[in-house]
Enzyme design. Structure first.
Site, short mmCIF file in Angstrom:
data_model
loop_
_atom_site.label_atom_id
_atom_site.label_comp_id
_atom_site.label_asym_id
_atom_site.label_seq_id
_atom_site.Cartn_x
_atom_site.Cartn_y
_atom_site.Cartn_z
N GLN A 460 0.84 -1.20 0.00
CA GLN A 460 0.00 0.00 0.00
C GLN A 460 0.88 1.25 0.00
O GLN A 460 1.54 1.55 0.99
CB GLN A 460 -0.91 -0.02 1.24
CG GLN A 460 -1.80 1.20 1.37
CD GLN A 460 -2.71 1.10 2.57
OE1 GLN A 460 -3.68 0.35 2.56
NE2 GLN A 460 -2.39 1.82 3.63
N SER A 463 1.14 6.35 2.69
CA SER A 463 1.79 7.32 3.58
C SER A 463 3.04 7.92 2.93
O SER A 463 3.75 7.27 2.16
CB SER A 463 2.19 6.65 4.89
OG SER A 463 1.04 6.26 5.62
N SER A 495 4.48 -1.53 4.15
CA SER A 495 4.69 -2.92 4.56
C SER A 495 4.84 -3.82 3.35
O SER A 495 4.14 -3.67 2.35
CB SER A 495 3.51 -3.40 5.41
OG SER A 495 3.38 -2.62 6.57
N GLU A 578 -8.86 -1.62 6.10
CA GLU A 578 -7.61 -1.77 6.84
C GLU A 578 -7.90 -1.71 8.33
O GLU A 578 -7.42 -2.53 9.12
CB GLU A 578 -6.63 -0.68 6.44
CG GLU A 578 -5.36 -0.67 7.27
CD GLU A 578 -4.46 0.51 6.94
OE1 GLU A 578 -3.33 0.52 7.43
OE2 GLU A 578 -4.89 1.41 6.21
N GLU A 704 -4.93 8.53 18.55
CA GLU A 704 -5.46 9.88 18.67
C GLU A 704 -6.48 10.18 17.58
O GLU A 704 -7.51 10.81 17.82
CB GLU A 704 -4.31 10.89 18.63
CG GLU A 704 -3.40 10.85 19.85
CD GLU A 704 -2.52 9.60 19.91
OE1 GLU A 704 -2.11 9.24 21.02
OE2 GLU A 704 -2.25 9.01 18.84
#
Length: 725
Positions: A460, A463, A495, A578, A704
């Site tokens: 994926q 990010s 990953s 996910e 968070e």
């Protein structure tokens, strides 16, 4: 959502809540209760005093769950008077061999109270009576009771007796809970006839009933605190905006909701358990529910600020009652010790699903299909599972089976029974739903069969160094060229990129509009020219993550998923899958409660009280997650939305493995200096787990961010402001 799950329980909850709002005004609550409150007859007329009482004894013939639903609803209104003391005492009487006493409590003729502690002693006479002397205190509602259920120490062990309150000296004590009294009960040579001895009742029975009913009241208190504080945070403005928009308040309220839903799930599960499993489930509820009420009340006061500290505001009433309930039930440390003892001795609580009628016929057909597949091996078996839709059965045909929740449950059960494991798709499990939803028929045919069979490995490419949780801030460029696109930029924390054949990638094709616009979703060949993968060494010393550089990587037009510029919509589908996947287990670390208990058994020593407390904490957390998961499944089977249960389970699951592994390392003591290596025995195994699990509260949406989601979507708190606004 309250303790109950079914439509009938929801209707009961709404009915009791509405009745309480009409019949229990605030001034009546604050007046306390010197006798039966004005609404007592109404409780009896509504049947709320006898929900758990058998029909032959004047009740409705339900169980403790229905009474717990009513108790929770009335607690939200801070109902004063002898309701909870009476149903608590009558539930214990119902558990005895003398249920003939029940009718007068079910119809409201008599009130009752139960002592959980005391130093009463009894001497047996020739006719089987007991002569009882001593003191029991504190007794919840004792000064309002016509009858008392009391524990008595005898030569034959502890026995429980039912006496008329008039035969004892009952002294009302000044109570912390100003809405409901407690009392001291003194007996001096009171003769209790054989008919008043509640045979068959054990202290474990009484403690379980108390944990359930007082736990249900605790969840009602917590529920009011969460709702009232959240509503206040939406309208209280400071520094030019609602305080519910400040992350500190938002996270506080979200944590309150988490504690409430954990408590509800454990109390609910205790109503379903029997035998030793009931002892275990009730002990967990005894830890979770009172503490949740106290915590939520404290945090509600903090949220209300100065006004919350005034006598005029109602929140202190909830705090007082929460503290009283916890004191009456006994310290959470004592309940935790019981949880630890039961868990370490091998007691487990299996979360079994009660399936609806007609399930067995469907099960037989599924079992027959899986039996055929079980005879295959290797790639043939995996391809057969994919071809028949067993890998992701909820997907539409031909990629799944279009399976409803019931069929999904049965498939999972039958695969486990046949010892058939579905292919491990890793990142592919997040890719497949997005290609099914947004991919072209050609893309689906090209990629889905091999992905579902586990033969195609994906990564994926989402990010970036400057776009993690704020993924929509990504900067990778997608430039339109003849026949396709050229991608340029860097991705990170990717990953399995070093072994992946394909990657899903989002890149910015336009800077116009909002940051969520101008993003396109691509399928990238990881062996294409210009793709460079550099492994990142994690704190475990292993290489799972990677940084990936794309330099003029060509992606043809037919590998764009969805519409150009609308990739954020596709990415959200991927991210939602996910996060569901990440919440379903220990993330491959092996850090689970059974593993921890196995370690405790191998230590060859007795755990200290402090160690048992830590073990109990993670056992309780794990049990609450399992109960929440079951509640989610049951709601889906009933055709309703999981609601807060699913969000809370997601949040708890990401940190649970951390708590398990940290507890294991504490148990290991000085031997935990061994290197983090799974080959080096328990110390190496658990040190590796404690390092590896740190990632779980980061990837898939940080804790968070998840707290923000719970606060905004579950509690309706205002969203964080856009930068610069």
């Amino acid at each position: 959502m309250a303790i109950g799950l079914s439509e009938e329980h929801e209707a009961l909850y709404e009915s009791v809540s509405g009745w309480a709002e009409r019949n229990i005004p605030s001034e009546l609550v604050r007046a306390g209760s010197q006798g039966r409150p004005p609404f007592w007859a109404g409780l009896a007329e509504q049947g709320l005093l006898g929900l758990h009482v058998p029909e032959e004894h004047g009740g409705s013939g339900y169980g403790l769950l229905e009474t717990a639903v009513a108790v929770e609803a009335l607690a939200e209104r801070m109902a004063p008077g002898p309701y909870v003391p009476t149903v608590l005492a009558s539930a214990v009487i119902n558990a005895s061999k003398r249920p003939e006493h029940l009718e007068r409590y079910a119809d409201g003729t008599l009130t009752a109270a139960l002592a959980l502690t005391g130093n009463l002693t009894g001497t047996r006479t020739e006719d089987g009576s007991l002569v009882v002397s001593g003191t029991a205190e504190p007794v919840l509602g004792g000064s309002l009771a016509d009858s008392l259920v009391l524990p008595v120490a005898t030569d034959d062990g502890e026995e429980w007796v039912l006496i008329e309150a008039a035969s004892a000296t009952v002294t009302e004590l000044k109570s912390l809970d100003i809405t409901r009294p407690v009392a001291k009960v003194e007996l001096d040579g009171v003769t209790v006839p054989a008919s008043g001895i509640l045979g068959g009742v054990q202290r474990s029975d009484v403690r379980a009933i108390a944990a359930i009913l007082l736990g249900a009241e605790a969840t009602g208190l917590a529920s009011w605190c969460v709702t009232a504080a959240a509503e206040y945070a939406k309208v209280r403005v400071q520094f030019g905006r609602p305080i519910g928009q400040f992350q500190g308040i938002k996270h506080k309220l979200s944590r309150m909701l988490v504690a409430l839903e954990q408590a509800r799930a454990t109390v609910w599960d205790a109503t379903r358990a029997e035998g030793k499993e009931l002892e275990f489930a009730a002990a967990v509820a005894g830890v979770m529910a009172p503490d949740a009420a106290v915590r939520c009340a404290k945090d509600a006061i903090q949220t209300f600020g100065g006004i919350g500290y005034t006598y005029e505001h109602d929140v202190h009433l909830y705090f007082r009652r929460a503290l009283t309930l916890r004191a009456l039930l006994g310290s959470s440390a004592d309940w935790a010790a019981e949880v630890a003892e039961l868990a370490l001795s091998g007691v487990r609580r299996e979360m079994e699903i009660e399936l609806p009628e007609g399930a067995e016929e469907l099960r037989e057909s599924i079992r027959a299909e899986i039996a055929e597949i079980a005879r295959l091996e290797g790639k043939e078996q995996k391809r057969a599972l994919a071809d028949r839709g067993f890998v992701m059965p909820h997907l539409p045909k031909p990629w799944g089976r279009g399976a409803k929740p019931l069929e999904q449950v049965l498939i999972a059960q039958e695969l486990k029974a046949a010892k058939v494991r579905v292919p491990n798709m890793i990142i592919g499990a997040w890719v497949v739903p997005s290609i099914v939803a947004y991919g072209t028929p050609e893309q689906q045919q090209r990629f889905l069969p091999k992905t579902l069979s586990g033969e195609m490995i994906w990564c994926q490419l989402f990010s970036e160094p400057g776009a993690g949780s704020d993924l929509a801030s990504l900067q990778m460029k997608a430039e339109k060229v003849e026949g396709g696109w050229k991608l340029n930029g860097q991705k990170i924390w990717t990953s399995v990129a070093h072994v992946a054949e394909w990657g899903i990638c989002i890149a910015r094709n336009s800077n116009e509009g909002s940051k969520h616009e101008g993003i396109t979703y691509f399928l990238v060949d990881m062996k294409a020219p210009g793709v460079t993968v550099r492994p990142l060494t994690e704190m475990t010393g292993e290489n799972l993550f990677n940084e990936v550089f794309l330099d003029d990587v060509f992606v043809p037009d037919d590998l764009v998923v969805g519409e150009v510029g609308q990739g954020w919509k596709v990415a959200r589908n991927t991210l939602s899958n996910e996060r569901v996947s990440l919440s379903s287990g220990s993330g491959g670390t092996g850090a689970s409660v059974p593993d921890l208990l196995g370690l405790a058994g191998r230590l060859g020593r007795e755990l200290t009280p402090v160690e048992k407390q830590r073990v109990a904490e993670v056992v309780c957390e794990g049990h609450s997650i399992n109960a929440l998961s079951l509640r989610v499944t049951l709601k889906q089977l009933a055709g309703s939305e999981p609601g807060a249960d699913a969000s809370v389970r997601k949040l708890l699951s990401t940190s649970h493995a951390q708590h398990v592994s940290e507890t294991a390392v504490e148990l290991l003591g000085s031997s935990a200096v061994i290197a983090a290596d799974m080959k080096l025995g328990d110390a190496g195994y658990w040190n590796r787990a404690v390092l590896a699990t740190r990632a779980m509260t980061i990837y898939g949406g940080t804790t968070e961010v998840q707290l923000n989601i719970i606060g905004e979507r579950m509690l309706g708190l205002p969203r964080d402001p856009e930068p610069g606004k």
